[in-house]
Structures are given as structure tokens and as C-alpha cells.
Design a protein around this motif. Structure first.
Motif, PDB file in Angstrom:
ATOM      1  N   ASP A  62      -7.588   3.185  11.445  1.00 56.13           N
ATOM      2  CA  ASP A  62      -6.334   2.885  10.744  1.00 56.13           C
ATOM      3  C   ASP A  62      -6.629   2.377   9.342  1.00 56.13           C
ATOM      4  OD1 ASP A  62      -5.012   3.626  12.985  1.00 56.13           O
ATOM      5  OD2 ASP A  62      -4.257   1.640  13.527  1.00 56.13           O
ATOM      6  N   GLY A  63      -7.693   1.588   9.221  1.00 56.54           N
ATOM      7  CA  GLY A  63      -8.025   1.012   7.930  1.00 56.54           C
ATOM      8  C   GLY A  63      -8.446   2.052   6.900  1.00 56.54           C
ATOM      9  N   LEU A  64      -8.928   3.197   7.367  1.00 57.37           N
ATOM     10  CA  LEU A  64      -9.344   4.246   6.426  1.00 57.37           C
ATOM     11  C   LEU A  64      -8.173   4.704   5.548  1.00 57.37           C
ATOM     12  CD1 LEU A  64     -11.738   6.416   8.625  1.00 57.37           C
ATOM     13  CD2 LEU A  64     -12.339   4.806   6.810  1.00 57.37           C
ATOM     14  N   ARG A 100     -14.191  -5.198  -4.228  1.00 58.96           N
ATOM     15  CA  ARG A 100     -15.200  -4.351  -3.606  1.00 58.96           C
ATOM     16  C   ARG A 100     -16.577  -4.579  -4.225  1.00 58.96           C
ATOM     17  NH1 ARG A 100     -14.580   0.795  -5.533  1.00 58.96           N
ATOM     18  NH2 ARG A 100     -12.348   0.338  -5.462  1.00 58.96           N
ATOM     19  N   LEU A 151     -13.256   6.689  -3.448  1.00 50.74           N
ATOM     20  CA  LEU A 151     -13.878   6.645  -2.111  1.00 50.74           C
ATOM     21  C   LEU A 151     -14.805   7.835  -1.854  1.00 50.74           C
ATOM     22  CD1 LEU A 151     -13.545   4.828   0.475  1.00 50.74           C
ATOM     23  CD2 LEU A 151     -11.952   6.561   1.290  1.00 50.74           C
ATOM     24  N   SER A 188      -5.711   2.827   4.505  1.00 50.60           N
ATOM     25  CA  SER A 188      -5.566   1.808   3.463  1.00 50.60           C
ATOM     26  C   SER A 188      -6.635   1.985   2.392  1.00 50.60           C
ATOM     27  CB  SER A 188      -5.689   0.412   4.074  1.00 50.60           C
ATOM     28  OG  SER A 188      -4.737   0.227   5.092  1.00 50.60           O
ATOM     29  N   ARG A 189      -7.864   2.257   2.819  1.00 49.81           N
ATOM     30  CA  ARG A 189      -8.950   2.426   1.868  1.00 49.81           C
ATOM     31  C   ARG A 189      -8.700   3.620   0.930  1.00 49.81           C
ATOM     32  NH1 ARG A 189     -10.026  -1.341   0.450  1.00 49.81           N
ATOM     33  NH2 ARG A 189     -11.739  -0.431  -0.710  1.00 49.81           N
ATOM     34  N   LEU A 245       1.108   4.958   6.201  1.00 51.76           N
ATOM     35  CA  LEU A 245       1.425   3.607   5.741  1.00 51.76           C
ATOM     36  C   LEU A 245       2.926   3.416   5.630  1.00 51.76           C
ATOM     37  CD1 LEU A 245      -1.422   3.259   3.131  1.00 51.76           C
ATOM     38  CD2 LEU A 245      -1.148   1.916   5.210  1.00 51.76           C
ATOM     39  N   GLU A 246       3.619   4.466   5.210  1.00 54.63           N
ATOM     40  CA  GLU A 246       5.080   4.400   5.129  1.00 54.63           C
ATOM     41  C   GLU A 246       5.676   4.160   6.517  1.00 54.63           C
ATOM     42  OE1 GLU A 246       6.725   4.549   2.262  1.00 54.63           O
ATOM     43  OE2 GLU A 246       8.630   4.260   3.294  1.00 54.63           O
ATOM     44  N   LEU A 266       0.831  -1.209   0.000  1.00 53.71           N
ATOM     45  CA  LEU A 266       0.000   0.000   0.000  1.00 53.71           C
ATOM     46  C   LEU A 266       0.863   1.255   0.000  1.00 53.71           C
ATOM     47  CD1 LEU A 266      -2.870  -1.091   2.399  1.00 53.71           C
ATOM     48  CD2 LEU A 266      -3.036  -0.608  -0.044  1.00 53.71           C
ATOM     49  N   ILE A 320      -5.969   4.712  -0.192  1.00 47.54           N
ATOM     50  CA  ILE A 320      -4.997   4.338  -1.223  1.00 47.54           C
ATOM     51  C   ILE A 320      -5.610   3.347  -2.204  1.00 47.54           C
ATOM     52  CG2 ILE A 320      -2.744   3.280  -1.643  1.00 47.54           C
ATOM     53  CD1 ILE A 320      -2.556   5.918  -0.139  1.00 47.54           C
ATOM     54  N   SER A 321      -6.341   2.358  -1.688  1.00 48.93           N
ATOM     55  CA  SER A 321      -6.856   1.274  -2.535  1.00 48.93           C
ATOM     56  C   SER A 321      -8.016   1.721  -3.408  1.00 48.93           C
ATOM     57  CB  SER A 321      -7.313   0.107  -1.666  1.00 48.93           C
ATOM     58  OG  SER A 321      -6.226  -0.444  -0.963  1.00 48.93           O
ATOM     59  N   ASN A 322      -8.776   2.710  -2.930  1.00 46.85           N
ATOM     60  CA  ASN A 322      -9.969   3.144  -3.672  1.00 46.85           C
ATOM     61  C   ASN A 322      -9.976   4.655  -3.875  1.00 46.85           C
ATOM     62  OD1 ASN A 322     -12.432   3.588  -4.786  1.00 46.85           O
ATOM     63  ND2 ASN A 322     -13.604   2.964  -2.971  1.00 46.85           N
ATOM     64  N   PRO A 323      -9.462   5.104  -5.018  1.00 45.04           N
ATOM     65  CA  PRO A 323      -9.398   6.553  -5.252  1.00 45.04           C
ATOM     66  C   PRO A 323     -10.780   7.180  -5.460  1.00 45.04           C
ATOM     67  CG  PRO A 323      -8.645   5.355  -7.188  1.00 45.04           C
ATOM     68  CD  PRO A 323      -8.894   4.334  -6.125  1.00 45.04           C
ATOM     69  N   GLY A 359      -7.491  -2.553   8.464  1.00 44.93           N
ATOM     70  CA  GLY A 359      -6.921  -1.957   9.664  1.00 44.93           C
ATOM     71  C   GLY A 359      -6.263  -2.967  10.586  1.00 44.93           C
ATOM     72  N   ARG A 409      -2.935  -2.703  13.007  1.00 44.27           N
ATOM     73  CA  ARG A 409      -2.964  -3.009  14.439  1.00 44.27           C
ATOM     74  C   ARG A 409      -1.888  -4.021  14.814  1.00 44.27           C
ATOM     75  NH1 ARG A 409      -3.433   0.558  16.479  1.00 44.27           N
ATOM     76  NH2 ARG A 409      -3.634  -0.515  18.449  1.00 44.27           N
ATOM     77  N   ALA A 431      -0.479   8.229   2.957  1.00 47.91           N
ATOM     78  CA  ALA A 431       0.786   7.730   2.416  1.00 47.91           C
ATOM     79  C   ALA A 431       1.862   7.707   3.500  1.00 47.91           C
ATOM     80  CB  ALA A 431       1.236   8.604   1.248  1.00 47.91           C
ATOM     81  N   ALA A 464      -8.674  -0.121  14.669  1.00 48.25           N
ATOM     82  CA  ALA A 464      -8.502  -0.797  13.373  1.00 48.25           C
ATOM     83  C   ALA A 464      -9.349  -0.105  12.310  1.00 48.25           C
ATOM     84  CB  ALA A 464      -8.889  -2.268  13.493  1.00 48.25           C
ATOM     85  N   LEU A 465     -10.567   0.274  12.696  1.00 48.85           N
ATOM     86  CA  LEU A 465     -11.468   0.954  11.767  1.00 48.85           C
ATOM     87  C   LEU A 465     -10.834   2.225  11.208  1.00 48.85           C
ATOM     88  CD1 LEU A 465     -15.136   0.828  13.029  1.00 48.85           C
ATOM     89  CD2 LEU A 465     -14.378   0.965  10.657  1.00 48.85           C
ATOM     90  N   ALA A 470     -12.363  -1.579   5.481  1.00 48.14           N
ATOM     91  CA  ALA A 470     -11.475  -0.773   6.332  1.00 48.14           C
ATOM     92  C   ALA A 470     -11.146  -1.531   7.614  1.00 48.14           C
ATOM     93  CB  ALA A 470     -12.119   0.568   6.650  1.00 48.14           C
TER      94      ALA A 470
END
Lengths: 194, 194
Positions: free
Chosen positions: B165-167, A135, B177, B169-170, B111-112, A114, B172-175, A166, A170, B108, B162-163, A162
Motif C-alpha cells: 500500500d505504501g508504494l 528522504r 522513484l 504513496s511513494r 489514494l483517492e 497525497l 506520488i511523493s517521489n517522482p 503504508g 492500513r 492516484a 502496508a509495504l 513505504a
DNA sequence: CTGACTAGATTGAACGCTCATTCTAGAATG
DNA sequence: CATTCTAGAATGAGCGTTCAATCTAGTCAG
């Protein structure tokens, strides 16, 4: 003619897989840019120059590895699609999902992918295409599982994704993570979303 | 006498911040290992050699930047702790939280940082210490907001984190969104968790 | 006010090293 | 013998880092 149509590229394909497996180990341990071709070639037990017979350059190895990882992740959706009771299949699969996503090596590679997608357009294209496919299929599954449409299927799918994405973060941020204890609140959240 | 004891290190500290700001831009754009000292020095408008008067080496810049980012994120918890009605403050803050977490540059860099933490022990230590502090305080907040203990406060906190943090990732994965649409299902999930 | 002096800030070329990639020549194969 | 495969040295670019030289601004002697 040894093999007319049976195996298309037996040696070549095996070599490619050998390189990808070695690259996966090196990339997870040192990142895409920390892992050198020299190290990957040592892990794959071949010379550095030889790698260039199978991959145009280092970026192509990254791209191939990312593609391979994402194909694997799509197979999970297929499992749900084949299941009779989608709700039940999902609930049963949560346990495995948590363990997969919080595995440290898996999480490291996922985050590395990612982070790379955030700056490398070629990787971004692969990640985003795979994500769009996943998705849409998850969203359709959610809609059919719900029966009566509520109109927020796309957003709910996004939140579910997400949640699982996430978990990788974690696992890195909290090495004391209690995976078993997560199941109850995670399933409660999924229940309200699906 | 303009300032007798007010400013301790005006020039030096300003320079450090200048370097960190430049590094944040470069690291978000090219990653920790893709961004060279030469590029950072150009972005900070100073010579490469001069950077080494303020930071021991490149890793120290990374560490300082990570520390700075995590301090910012802790200030969010403080806001909740000061609020009268925690539940209400959280619900109100979700909107801002989504926009912050799904900002592409922020995502970005986050995640880095996590990808680096997965393989660099020094960064891992910083990330995990900050995460432990944040987690404990959020957990205590959740417990006091609930009133009667349910015993899964730690796990529920983990899922909430986690929810969010996962945003990243989302994003990046889904432009494509749709950030606004996320709010309803996200708040539904938070309600069942808190 | 002026010029010499100084200490810290700043520079950028240079160093040693590693990188991705290419090349060449020998080994294996059929 | 011809062809394919393989190894590993060679190449040039770019890396993090160092360091001697230069600049700058403030102090102080006269």
C-alpha cells in the motif's frame, strides 16, 4: 512603537494559525473539496470574507496546511540526527511512529494530501520537495548507521518510507488493526533493511 | 437465433462499463469531488441526464468503481492460491506488483479511494469488506507457506500489505522513484516476514 | 414492401442549491 | 478623526439532479 523587533505579527499570525487549525479539522473530516470556506470560517469563529485577508484563496490554505504538516514530519528526522546511537533511537521510536501513523485523523489528512498532490501541481511541488529533503536525510542516517556501504541505501530508505506511509492506508482499510502486534514483524523488517 | 441465452444485457451492461471507464479516468485526474457529472458524461460520450438511467446518483458511481477496483485486486490473491509453490509465486509476482502499485494513475485512484473511505461510510464499508477478505486469504496463504506457525501471521500479513500500500504513496511523493532498485530490499523484507 | 405505431434510449435545458470570492458599510482602535 | 479590522450580504459560476421532448429501431397491419 509598541514592539520594535520582538513580535513581528502578533495578531495576524495568531489569526492565521487559528484558520489553519480550523481548516485541519474540516479537511480531515470532509476532504479539501468537501470542506467549504463557510464551514472553515465557522470553525475558526470568523466571517468567510475575513479569511481572504489572510489567505489569497482556498488553495493557499491547503498549501499552507500541507507545508505545516510536512515541517512537523521533518522534525522526526532531526530527532534521529541528534541521537547518539541511531539504530537504538530508531528502534525506540517505532512504537510512537506506528501510533502516529495509524491515528485515524492523521491518516485521513495524510491520504487527502497525497491524493491532492496526485492532481494539484502546487501541492505536488510542496509534497515532493519536503519528501526529497526527508528522504536524503534518512538515507544519510541509514548509511552512517550501517557503517560499511552496501549500495542499496537509497532503495532501502524508500522501502522503509513505504512501510510507514503504508500504515496510514492500513488504518483506513482495517478498522480492527492491532497496533501492538505490528511492532514485532515491523522491527524484524526494519532490522533486515538497516 | 444468434444468441439464445448467452448475453443477458448487452447494451445496458456495455453502457454501465462505458460510464465506469470514463469515471475512472475523470476521478483519477480530478478526484471524486473535482470530477463533475458533466465532465464524466462528456468523457463517456453521452448526455448527463442519461447517466442517471444507470446509476442512482454520483455516489453510486463512486461505489461501483471502488467495488470494481477491489475485485481486480482480489484476483491477485487467487493467483497465489492456485500456485503450486506459494513462496516462489510470490517472489515472482513482486516485480509486477511494484510496477502496478507505483503506476501514477493507479496510485492516484487508490489514494483517492482511501481518502474517500476515511470520511464516506458507504465507501468505507466497501473498502473494509474487500480488505478483510483479502487479508484473511493472504494470512492463510502465509500460514500454509510457513508450515510451522509462529503466531504472528496476522501481523506479518498486515506489514506486507502496508509495504505494498505504501508504494502508492511513494510513487506520488517521489517522482524520481527507481522502481527496479526497490526489488532487492523489498524481497529481503518479504523474506524475513514470510 | 410500406407506412403507422410503439417502447425504450437518449438528449439537453432548467432547477434549486452551494460554492469561492468580492464588496460595502459599520465597529473598534489609537 | 483616521485607520484598521470585521461581518455578512451579494455575486456569478458551477454543481448534482430532473424531466419533458426527441430520436431510433423494431413490429405489425394492410
Amino acid at each position: 512603537m509598541p514592539q520594535p523587533t520582538a513580535t513581528p505579527e502578533p495578531r495576524c499570525e495568531a489569526r492565521r494559525r487559528q484558520i489553519l487549525a480550523a481548516a485541519a479539522v474540516c479537511f480531515a473530516r470532509e476532504g479539501f473539496h468537501g470542506a467549504s470556506i463557510a464551514k472553515i470560517s465557522r470553525a475558526a469563529e470568523m466571517s468567510p470574507g475575513h479569511i481572504y485577508h489572510f489567505f489569497e484563496n482556498k488553495e493557499a490554505i491547503i498549501a499552507a496546511l500541507v507545508e505545516h504538516k510536512l515541517e512537523q514530519s521533518l522534525s522526526m528526522v532531526q530527532q534521529f540526527e541528534r541521537a547518539e546511537d541511531v539504530h537504538q533511537a530508531m528502534q525506540e521510536r517505532v512504537d510512537t511512529g506506528v501510533n502516529e501513523r495509524t491515528d485515524l485523523d492523521h491518516a485521513a489528512l495524510e491520504l487527502e494530501i497525497l491524493a491532492e498532490a496526485a492532481r494539484n501541481p502546487r501541492v505536488a511541488a510542496i509534497v515532493q520537495a519536503a519528501d526529497a529533503a526527508k528522504r536524503e536525510r534518512l538515507c544519510r542516517l541509514l548509511a552512517s548507521a550501517r557503517g560499511t556501504p552496501r549500495g542499496d541505501e537509497a532503495a532501502a530508505t524508500e522501502i522503509i518510507m513505504a512501510l510507514f506511509d503504508g500504515l496510514a492506508s492500513r488504518a483506513i482499510s482495517n478498522p480492527t488493526l492491532d497496533r501492538a502486534a505490528l511492532l514485532a514483524p515491523l522491527q524484524a523488517a526494519l532490522r533486515v533493511l538497516s
